[in-house]
Scaffold this motif. Structure first.
Motif, PDB file in Angstrom:
ATOM      1  N   LEU A  60      14.961  -0.148   4.604  1.00 51.56           N
ATOM      2  CA  LEU A  60      14.315   0.356   3.121  1.00 51.56           C
ATOM      3  C   LEU A  60      13.683   1.507   3.318  1.00 51.56           C
ATOM      4  CD1 LEU A  60      14.405  -1.059   0.269  1.00 51.56           C
ATOM      5  CD2 LEU A  60      12.061  -1.684   0.733  1.00 51.56           C
ATOM      6  N   ASP A  61      13.917   2.448   2.410  1.00 56.10           N
ATOM      7  CA  ASP A  61      13.031   3.745   2.150  1.00 56.10           C
ATOM      8  C   ASP A  61      13.027   4.032   0.889  1.00 56.10           C
ATOM      9  OD1 ASP A  61      12.015   6.365   2.168  1.00 56.10           O
ATOM     10  OD2 ASP A  61      14.077   7.230   2.893  1.00 56.10           O
ATOM     11  N   GLU A  62      11.932   3.719   0.197  1.00 55.52           N
ATOM     12  CA  GLU A  62      11.600   3.955  -1.240  1.00 55.52           C
ATOM     13  C   GLU A  62      10.491   4.892  -1.316  1.00 55.52           C
ATOM     14  OE1 GLU A  62      11.427   0.747  -3.916  1.00 55.52           O
ATOM     15  OE2 GLU A  62      13.162  -0.493  -3.134  1.00 55.52           O
ATOM     16  N   ARG A  63      10.272   5.322  -2.717  1.00 56.58           N
ATOM     17  CA  ARG A  63       9.452   6.083  -3.169  1.00 56.58           C
ATOM     18  C   ARG A  63       9.093   5.407  -4.479  1.00 56.58           C
ATOM     19  NH1 ARG A  63      12.532   8.451   0.180  1.00 56.58           N
ATOM     20  NH2 ARG A  63      12.106  10.460   1.237  1.00 56.58           N
ATOM     21  N   VAL A  64       7.743   5.300  -4.637  1.00 48.78           N
ATOM     22  CA  VAL A  64       7.293   4.630  -5.923  1.00 48.78           C
ATOM     23  C   VAL A  64       5.919   5.504  -6.382  1.00 48.78           C
ATOM     24  CG1 VAL A  64       8.204   2.301  -5.366  1.00 48.78           C
ATOM     25  CG2 VAL A  64       5.866   2.903  -4.786  1.00 48.78           C
ATOM     26  N   SER A 114       0.642  -2.028  -8.974  1.00 53.50           N
ATOM     27  CA  SER A 114       1.812  -2.740  -9.641  1.00 53.50           C
ATOM     28  C   SER A 114       3.075  -2.275  -9.164  1.00 53.50           C
ATOM     29  CB  SER A 114       1.690  -2.771 -11.287  1.00 53.50           C
ATOM     30  OG  SER A 114       1.901  -1.358 -11.883  1.00 53.50           O
ATOM     31  N   GLU A 115       3.544  -1.055  -9.086  1.00 54.38           N
ATOM     32  CA  GLU A 115       4.673  -0.418  -8.590  1.00 54.38           C
ATOM     33  C   GLU A 115       4.812  -0.695  -7.326  1.00 54.38           C
ATOM     34  OE1 GLU A 115       7.085   0.641 -10.580  1.00 54.38           O
ATOM     35  OE2 GLU A 115       6.295   0.951 -12.414  1.00 54.38           O
ATOM     36  N   LEU A 116       3.804  -0.570  -6.454  1.00 57.15           N
ATOM     37  CA  LEU A 116       3.735  -0.801  -5.105  1.00 57.15           C
ATOM     38  C   LEU A 116       3.913  -2.266  -4.754  1.00 57.15           C
ATOM     39  CD1 LEU A 116       3.725   0.342  -2.156  1.00 57.15           C
ATOM     40  CD2 LEU A 116       1.251   0.158  -2.516  1.00 57.15           C
ATOM     41  N   ALA A 117       3.493  -3.250  -5.324  1.00 52.73           N
ATOM     42  CA  ALA A 117       3.694  -4.652  -5.203  1.00 52.73           C
ATOM     43  C   ALA A 117       5.306  -4.867  -5.512  1.00 52.73           C
ATOM     44  CB  ALA A 117       2.828  -5.383  -6.261  1.00 52.73           C
ATOM     45  N   LEU A 118       5.867  -4.441  -6.572  1.00 58.39           N
ATOM     46  CA  LEU A 118       7.160  -4.595  -6.586  1.00 58.39           C
ATOM     47  C   LEU A 118       8.022  -4.324  -5.455  1.00 58.39           C
ATOM     48  CD1 LEU A 118       7.400  -3.779 -10.386  1.00 58.39           C
ATOM     49  CD2 LEU A 118       7.444  -6.121  -9.301  1.00 58.39           C
ATOM     50  N   ALA A 119       7.663  -2.997  -4.911  1.00 54.17           N
ATOM     51  CA  ALA A 119       8.167  -2.289  -3.868  1.00 54.17           C
ATOM     52  C   ALA A 119       8.095  -3.464  -2.546  1.00 54.17           C
ATOM     53  CB  ALA A 119       7.975  -1.093  -3.276  1.00 54.17           C
ATOM     54  N   LEU A 120       7.127  -3.854  -2.406  1.00 50.14           N
ATOM     55  CA  LEU A 120       6.590  -4.795  -1.273  1.00 50.14           C
ATOM     56  C   LEU A 120       7.721  -6.176  -1.611  1.00 50.14           C
ATOM     57  CD1 LEU A 120       2.812  -4.626  -1.032  1.00 50.14           C
ATOM     58  CD2 LEU A 120       4.596  -4.045   0.851  1.00 50.14           C
ATOM     59  N   ASP A 121       7.808  -6.505  -2.806  1.00 53.69           N
ATOM     60  CA  ASP A 121       8.677  -7.698  -2.884  1.00 53.69           C
ATOM     61  C   ASP A 121      10.062  -7.372  -2.640  1.00 53.69           C
ATOM     62  OD1 ASP A 121       6.694  -9.014  -3.838  1.00 53.69           O
ATOM     63  OD2 ASP A 121       7.088  -8.656  -5.971  1.00 53.69           O
ATOM     64  N   ARG A 133     -11.176  -1.353   0.011  1.00 53.11           N
ATOM     65  CA  ARG A 133     -10.397  -2.624  -0.038  1.00 53.11           C
ATOM     66  C   ARG A 133     -10.069  -2.686  -1.194  1.00 53.11           C
ATOM     67  NH1 ARG A 133      -9.956  -7.075   3.031  1.00 53.11           N
ATOM     68  NH2 ARG A 133     -10.647  -6.765   5.408  1.00 53.11           N
ATOM     69  N   ARG A 134     -10.366  -2.205  -2.483  1.00 46.85           N
ATOM     70  CA  ARG A 134      -9.952  -2.464  -3.480  1.00 46.85           C
ATOM     71  C   ARG A 134      -9.240  -1.412  -4.191  1.00 46.85           C
ATOM     72  NH1 ARG A 134     -16.125  -2.877  -5.468  1.00 46.85           N
ATOM     73  NH2 ARG A 134     -16.320  -1.231  -3.703  1.00 46.85           N
ATOM     74  N   ASP A 135      -8.673  -0.394  -3.330  1.00 48.24           N
ATOM     75  CA  ASP A 135      -7.842   0.883  -3.674  1.00 48.24           C
ATOM     76  C   ASP A 135      -6.232   0.308  -3.961  1.00 48.24           C
ATOM     77  OD1 ASP A 135      -7.109   3.210  -4.066  1.00 48.24           O
ATOM     78  OD2 ASP A 135      -8.108   4.234  -2.384  1.00 48.24           O
ATOM     79  N   VAL A 136      -5.344   1.349  -4.208  1.00 48.05           N
ATOM     80  CA  VAL A 136      -4.324   1.121  -4.627  1.00 48.05           C
ATOM     81  C   VAL A 136      -3.397   0.041  -3.556  1.00 48.05           C
ATOM     82  CG1 VAL A 136      -2.000   2.129  -5.170  1.00 48.05           C
ATOM     83  CG2 VAL A 136      -4.152   2.742  -6.302  1.00 48.05           C
ATOM     84  N   ILE A 137      -3.303   0.507  -2.385  1.00 48.01           N
ATOM     85  CA  ILE A 137      -2.709  -0.243  -1.410  1.00 48.01           C
ATOM     86  C   ILE A 137      -2.994  -1.555  -1.074  1.00 48.01           C
ATOM     87  CG2 ILE A 137      -1.800  -0.045   0.930  1.00 48.01           C
ATOM     88  CD1 ILE A 137      -1.486   3.010   0.652  1.00 48.01           C
ATOM     89  N   PRO A 138      -4.290  -1.712  -0.763  1.00 45.98           N
ATOM     90  CA  PRO A 138      -4.728  -3.107  -0.593  1.00 45.98           C
ATOM     91  C   PRO A 138      -4.706  -4.187  -1.907  1.00 45.98           C
ATOM     92  CG  PRO A 138      -6.631  -1.563  -0.539  1.00 45.98           C
ATOM     93  CD  PRO A 138      -5.344  -0.855  -0.309  1.00 45.98           C
ATOM     94  N   ALA A 139      -4.689  -3.493  -2.913  1.00 44.60           N
ATOM     95  CA  ALA A 139      -4.568  -4.186  -4.285  1.00 44.60           C
ATOM     96  C   ALA A 139      -3.316  -4.659  -4.383  1.00 44.60           C
ATOM     97  CB  ALA A 139      -5.104  -3.378  -5.378  1.00 44.60           C
ATOM     98  N   ALA A 140      -2.384  -3.778  -4.011  1.00 46.07           N
ATOM     99  CA  ALA A 140      -0.647  -4.161  -4.293  1.00 46.07           C
ATOM    100  C   ALA A 140      -0.286  -5.309  -3.210  1.00 46.07           C
ATOM    101  CB  ALA A 140       0.002  -2.912  -3.997  1.00 46.07           C
ATOM    102  N   ILE A 141      -1.043  -5.119  -2.020  1.00 51.95           N
ATOM    103  CA  ILE A 141      -0.627  -6.393  -0.889  1.00 51.95           C
ATOM    104  C   ILE A 141      -1.138  -7.581  -1.651  1.00 51.95           C
ATOM    105  CG2 ILE A 141      -1.301  -6.998   1.139  1.00 51.95           C
ATOM    106  CD1 ILE A 141      -1.436  -4.171   2.273  1.00 51.95           C
TER     107      ILE A 141
END
Length: 538
Positions: free
Chosen positions: A203-207, A212-219, A240-248
């Protein structure tokens, strides 16, 4: 074991401790002394020799090395045939080297006669690569010492954790200003990192850079059955509250650890979402140079667990001195605003002008002066600490065209072999105090001193700005500033190749200076280009 100097009449059966060269005799260290060796020594009138002779029960160096190495090597390790008291261990398969550090210390503490050296723990290795060596220091190990050594060796202490063909997902977040070319280069570097492990990018995605968008990509990565997802953020993780950890966390996952005592690599994040491991990549992961990201990625690709304790234990050795963007002592010392780096200019004026139908373009008139005169004048008017002109074809005429200018000349007798030979000649001729080289082309008269000064001002080795070049509409041009640490690499290029491969391998050290005009890409290679130049306003 007997060790000492004795007459050659008593040396039979011993081992030569030192090499002997006399007349026509060459007796190498470690040679077993037999009748033929004694006769040869007599012919050269050698009266005595230093030998080692094993006592009953002593274990010879080769046997001792091989048996100890066989006890130490575990899964995926092969012990080669011993020689001169050394038994080398090799990887039988590609993977990550796993070592019991305490076990290595225990082996080396048994006796000074026994030594065991390895590559660093968790190094990635290839099949057939040497990973360790057992060396017996004397010519033999006393029987009690050898038996004690074997008794103290339990389970193997070195093994190969083989790479597994994992399924990997790559997700790149996007913000305005992040170039698609940066993402493309990042993906290419990632593929090169995954290749030795035969891992597959599923998988190779750009979001957008939104949780919220990154969480969907993780799914979606989980739906693709990815074993590992690597997230390249458009902006570095700051908390730890930034975009990437929040998406996880939105995706139902957990952040297992954020940050690591490895530089570059501080801002790495390790997490999990379901059965899938997640790596929030630090910015240095976009570079092919080794950094902390590699250390964690290798372990995951080999199926090794990575815990918080593993990460926080990486501090010793975590300062990666080989990372090119880190200033060297020479670059950092005494270079303040009052004492800026010495950037020496090199103007390449050695070419044969093969596309000019017999004319030497550098000597052609433009605005009342030879073409090369403009390039050299710009360098002299800039903040460059010195100017060196490399000559080759028609060197006398080129020097005459620059008569009266305060430059140094160096002749390149190999100019016909390509531009690289002129680069080598120029680098070799620079003043010893030069911290960097600004390499300019003699056929680019539109490059002025103001542009050169912009490049020189952007060269900041203390901040990792080690290569500086101009960019017009995403097209890189010339001149280019190279920090001293690249001089050896520049002198290794061949033919007409420039420094493209060096640029590619050191992208983290490159600073691009936007230029609105075409000055940095307009070079005069043909008569048509010269005619076009002469029509431009001066």
């Amino acid at each position: 074991m007997f060790f000492g100097e004795i007459s050659i009449d008593q040396a039979l059966g011993g081992v030569a401790v030192h090499s002997i060269r006399k007349g026509g005799l060459v007796l190498k260290k470690g040679t077993h002394i037999g009748p033929a060796e004694i006769e040869a020594l007599r012919r050269e009138r050698v009266e005595s020799i230093v030998i080692a002779r094993l006592d009953p029960g002593d274990v010879g160096e080769d046997i001792a090395a091989e048996r100890i190495a066989a006890r130490l090597g575990g899964e995926g390790v092969r012990v080669a045939e011993p020689f001169t008291g050394r038994a080398n261990l090799f990887a039988e398969q590609a993977g990550v080297l796993v070592i019991d550090r305490d076990g290595v210390d225990r082996v080396n503490a048994i006796d000074e006669s026994i030594t065991f050296a390895t590559l660093p723990a968790f190094d990635p290795v290839k099949a057939g690569e040497m990973i360790a060596t057992v060396k017996i220091i004397p010519f033999a190990v006393e029987a009690p010492t050898f038996e004690r050594a074997l008794a103290g060796l339990g389970a193997p202490i070195i093994r190969i954790a083989p790479f597994r063909p994992l399924k990997v997902a790559a997700i790149s977040t996007v913000l305005p200003g992040l170039k698609e070319s940066v993402i493309a280069r990042t993906l290419q570097v990632l593929k090169e990192r995954l290749a030795p492990a035969a891992a597959k990018l599923v998988l190779d995605e750009r979001v957008p850079h939104q949780a919220s968008e990154l969480a969907l990509a993780l799914d979606r990565a989980k739906s693709a059955q990815a074993d590992l997802t690597i997230i390249f953020g458009a902006s570095a993780i700051a908390d730890r509250r930034d975009v990437i950890p929040a998406a996880i966390e939105i995706s139902g996952g957990t952040v297992e650890h954020f940050g690591m005592p490895v530089d570059p690599g501080n801002l790495l994040l390790l997490g999990r979402s379901g059965a899938m491991s997640v790596l929030g990549a630090p910015g240095c992961a976009r570079s092919p140079k080794e950094n902390g990201f590699d250390w964690i990625l290798h372990r995951l690709l080999a199926g090794l667990p990575v815990t918080r304790a593993d990460i926080v234990g990486l501090g010793v050795g975590g300062l990666l001195m080989e990372i090119v963007s880190r200033p060297q002592p020479r670059a950092a010392a005494g270079k303040t605003g009052e004492n800026p780096p010495h950037v020496a200019a090199i103007v390449l004026a050695a070419g044969r002008s093969t596309r000019m139908e017999g004319a030497n373009k550098l000597l052609e008139d433009y605005a009342g002066k030879p073409l090369v005169h403009h390039a050299v004048e710009a360098a002299l008017a800039s903040k460059a600490s010195s100017v060196t002109v490399v000559t080759g074809h028609q060197q006398a005429e080129v020097r005459a065209a620059l008569a009266g200018l305060a430059v140094s000349f160096v002749h390149n007798p190999n100019f016909a072999e390509g531009l690289s030979t002129s680069v080598r000649a120029g680098i070799a001729a620079l003043p010893a105090e030069s911290d960097a080289a600004l390499i300019a082309l003699g056929d680019m008269p539109l490059v002025d001193a103001a542009l050169l000064d912009r490049l020189i001002s952007a060269f900041e080795p203390d901040k990792g700005a080690l290569i500086v070049l101009p960019v017009t509409e995403r097209q890189r041009g010339n001149p280019v500033i190279w920090a001293r640490r690249f001089f050896d690499e520049l002198q290794a290029i061949e033919g007409d190749a420039g420094g493209r491969q060096i640029l590619k391998a050191n992208s983290d050290a490159v600073v691009e200076i936007p230029v609105s005009s075409s000055a940095t890409s307009f070079d005069v290679d043909t008569k048509e280009a010269l005619a076009q130049l002469r029509q431009l306003p001066t």
